[in-house]
Design an enzyme around this catalytic site. Sequence first.
Site, PDB file in Angstrom:
ATOM      1  N   TYR A  57      89.538  28.092  33.498  1.00 28.05           N
ATOM      2  CA  TYR A  57      88.869  28.643  34.683  1.00 28.05           C
ATOM      3  C   TYR A  57      87.888  29.704  34.211  1.00 28.05           C
ATOM      4  CZ  TYR A  57      92.346  26.097  37.400  1.00 28.05           C
ATOM      5  OH  TYR A  57      93.144  25.100  37.947  1.00 28.05           O
ATOM      6  N   HIS A 127      97.381  20.620  31.473  1.00 25.75           N
ATOM      7  CA  HIS A 127      96.404  20.487  32.563  1.00 25.75           C
ATOM      8  C   HIS A 127      96.123  19.031  32.980  1.00 25.75           C
ATOM      9  CE1 HIS A 127      93.073  23.229  34.341  1.00 25.75           C
ATOM     10  NE2 HIS A 127      93.318  22.254  35.186  1.00 25.75           N
TER      11      HIS A 127
HETATM   12  N1  LIG Z   1      95.470  21.297  38.070  1.00 28.72           N
HETATM   13  C1  LIG Z   1      94.251  20.961  38.413  1.00 28.72           C
HETATM   14  O1  LIG Z   1      93.648  20.010  37.894  1.00 28.72           O
HETATM   15  C2  LIG Z   1      93.566  21.761  39.485  1.00 28.72           C
HETATM   16  C3  LIG Z   1      92.366  21.307  40.059  1.00 28.72           C
HETATM   17  C4  LIG Z   1      91.786  22.084  41.069  1.00 28.72           C
HETATM   18  C5  LIG Z   1      92.389  23.265  41.457  1.00 28.72           C
HETATM   19  N2  LIG Z   1      93.543  23.706  40.859  1.00 28.72           N
HETATM   20  C6  LIG Z   1      94.231  24.964  41.268  1.00 28.72           C
HETATM   21  O2  LIG Z   1      94.485  24.903  42.650  1.00 28.72           O
HETATM   22  C7  LIG Z   1      93.899  26.021  43.303  1.00 28.72           C
HETATM   23  C8  LIG Z   1      93.473  25.644  44.694  1.00 28.72           C
HETATM   24  O3  LIG Z   1      92.549  24.578  44.695  1.00 28.72           O
HETATM   25  P1  LIG Z   1      90.993  24.792  44.984  1.00 28.72           P
HETATM   26  O4  LIG Z   1      90.643  26.217  44.752  1.00 28.72           O
HETATM   27  O5  LIG Z   1      90.299  23.721  44.239  1.00 28.72           O
HETATM   28  O6  LIG Z   1      90.824  24.380  46.497  1.00 28.72           O
HETATM   29  P2  LIG Z   1      91.402  24.888  47.907  1.00 28.72           P
HETATM   30  O7  LIG Z   1      92.516  25.812  47.691  1.00 28.72           O
HETATM   31  O8  LIG Z   1      91.619  23.673  48.708  1.00 28.72           O
HETATM   32  O9  LIG Z   1      90.147  25.645  48.515  1.00 28.72           O
HETATM   33  C9  LIG Z   1      89.744  26.867  47.977  1.00 28.72           C
HETATM   34  C10 LIG Z   1      88.745  27.521  48.903  1.00 28.72           C
HETATM   35  O10 LIG Z   1      89.331  27.692  50.163  1.00 28.72           O
HETATM   36  C11 LIG Z   1      88.787  28.811  50.792  1.00 28.72           C
HETATM   37  N3  LIG Z   1      89.885  29.374  51.586  1.00 28.72           N
HETATM   38  C12 LIG Z   1      91.113  29.745  51.140  1.00 28.72           C
HETATM   39  N4  LIG Z   1      91.886  30.166  52.151  1.00 28.72           N
HETATM   40  C13 LIG Z   1      91.122  30.061  53.268  1.00 28.72           C
HETATM   41  C14 LIG Z   1      91.356  30.343  54.643  1.00 28.72           C
HETATM   42  N5  LIG Z   1      92.561  30.759  55.054  1.00 28.72           N
HETATM   43  N6  LIG Z   1      90.343  30.131  55.521  1.00 28.72           N
HETATM   44  C15 LIG Z   1      89.139  29.662  55.101  1.00 28.72           C
HETATM   45  N7  LIG Z   1      88.854  29.366  53.800  1.00 28.72           N
HETATM   46  C16 LIG Z   1      89.851  29.570  52.906  1.00 28.72           C
HETATM   47  C17 LIG Z   1      88.374  29.772  49.700  1.00 28.72           C
HETATM   48  O11 LIG Z   1      87.115  30.294  50.067  1.00 28.72           O
HETATM   49  P3  LIG Z   1      86.503  31.631  49.426  1.00 28.72           P
HETATM   50  O12 LIG Z   1      86.237  31.291  47.993  1.00 28.72           O
HETATM   51  O13 LIG Z   1      85.269  31.855  50.228  1.00 28.72           O
HETATM   52  O14 LIG Z   1      87.529  32.717  49.535  1.00 28.72           O
HETATM   53  C18 LIG Z   1      88.383  28.922  48.444  1.00 28.72           C
HETATM   54  O15 LIG Z   1      87.155  28.873  47.746  1.00 28.72           O
HETATM   55  C19 LIG Z   1      92.754  26.416  42.361  1.00 28.72           C
HETATM   56  O16 LIG Z   1      92.289  27.712  42.597  1.00 28.72           O
HETATM   57  C20 LIG Z   1      93.403  26.221  41.035  1.00 28.72           C
HETATM   58  O17 LIG Z   1      94.249  27.324  40.734  1.00 28.72           O
HETATM   59  C21 LIG Z   1      94.147  22.949  39.904  1.00 28.72           C
END
Ligand SMILES: NC(=O)c1ccc[n+]([C@@H]2O[C@H](COP(=O)([O-])OP(=O)(O)OC[C@H]3O[C@@H](n4cnc5c(N)ncnc54)[C@H](OP(=O)(O)O)[C@@H]3O)[C@@H](O)[C@H]2O)c1
Length: 287
Positions: A57, A127
């Site tokens: 990240y 990962h």
């Molecule tokens: N293992 C893997 O391959 C993999 C892949 C992808 C992600 N991940 C992990 O999973 C985590 C979550 O996935 P993601 O970040 O891809 O997607 P997500 O959690 O579906 O969406 C993240 C976005 O949601 C917005 N958000 C969060 N809470 C909210 C709310 N209550 N109301 C409105 N908007 C909201 C945030 O906006 P703002 O930025 O504007 O605050 C953020 O940018 C990642 O951060 C990472 O740690 C792992």
Amino acid sequence: MTIPHRQLGSTGLSVSAIGMGGMPLSISGRPSEEEGIKTIHTALEQGITFFDTANAYCLNNDDFGHNERLLAKALQQHPQAIVATKGGLTRPDGRWEPNGHPDYLRQACEDSLLALGLDSIVLYQFHRPDPAVPFAESLGALAELQKEGKLIHAGLSNVSVAHLEEAKGIIEVASVQNRMNLFDHSSIDVLKYCEANQIAFLPYSPLNGISKAGQIGSNPVLSRIANKYEVSAQQVALAWLLQLSPAIIPIPGASRGSSIANSAKAAEVVLSAEDMAELNTIGQQQA
Ligand SMILES: NC(=O)c1ccc[n+]([C@@H]2O[C@H](COP(=O)([O-])OP(=O)(O)OC[C@H]3O[C@@H](n4cnc5c(N)ncnc54)[C@H](OP(=O)(O)O)[C@@H]3O)[C@@H](O)[C@H]2O)c1
């Protein structure tokens, strides 16, 4: 503030039922370090004790470990926080590329220990399986690191039931991190396997991913149910995951404090059986 806690699989660890994903704080479009630290502190104030990160990240390979260093800085005075990290991806020119070679994973884990300022990582996750390296060889590296005490518990990400079966006998899997949300049910079989085997399931992109998370309320079913409970569509999406299975600990990402503060309150939303059933149909329509 307190949030209900959940058991992290069979590890004996209890963590906040809603965790926080650190990715939006460190990839392209990220906020300043000061803003990032404020967002992490808002999560703590809301009672969040579980943070998901990865060495990858960051912006690119020159910036490796950005999110781990940021979390370590923000969490210095907060020993209650548990940081789960990952290794197995690299970022050449900002791309995401797997590297599951045992030597690489050993180096990655040691670099993560340095970035996090720890002697041992509580939960270290592989990962993504690397098509160029036999899966068992990558797992063997994790088993060695665990024997040496560099990681306490091992998790896997982006895996199938077949991968989990293959892991048996090589490593005890504490957690699985696969993509799952209201719109994407493709890992339901993996979730069922985790439930049956006392493995924590950490759904990533629980709000349908960074680029779509803000707009999920445009789905009419989700919007109607959110209005009924007088909560945000994002809170309903997270409450749906929490009620889907006791093995689940969602890790919504956030760059803004207001996002994680809103998400943290999702654990208070109790959806009726009828609403759960209707929400289930959203993902079935996408399949
Ligand atoms: N293992 C893997 O391959 C993999 C892949 C992808 C992600 N991940 C992990 O999973 C985590 C979550 O996935 P993601 O970040 O891809 O997607 P997500 O959690 O579906 O969406 C993240 C976005 O949601 C917005 N958000 C969060 N809470 C909210 C709310 N209550 N109301 C409105 N908007 C909201 C945030 O906006 P703002 O930025 O504007 O605050 C953020 O940018 C990642 O951060 C990472 O740690 C792992």
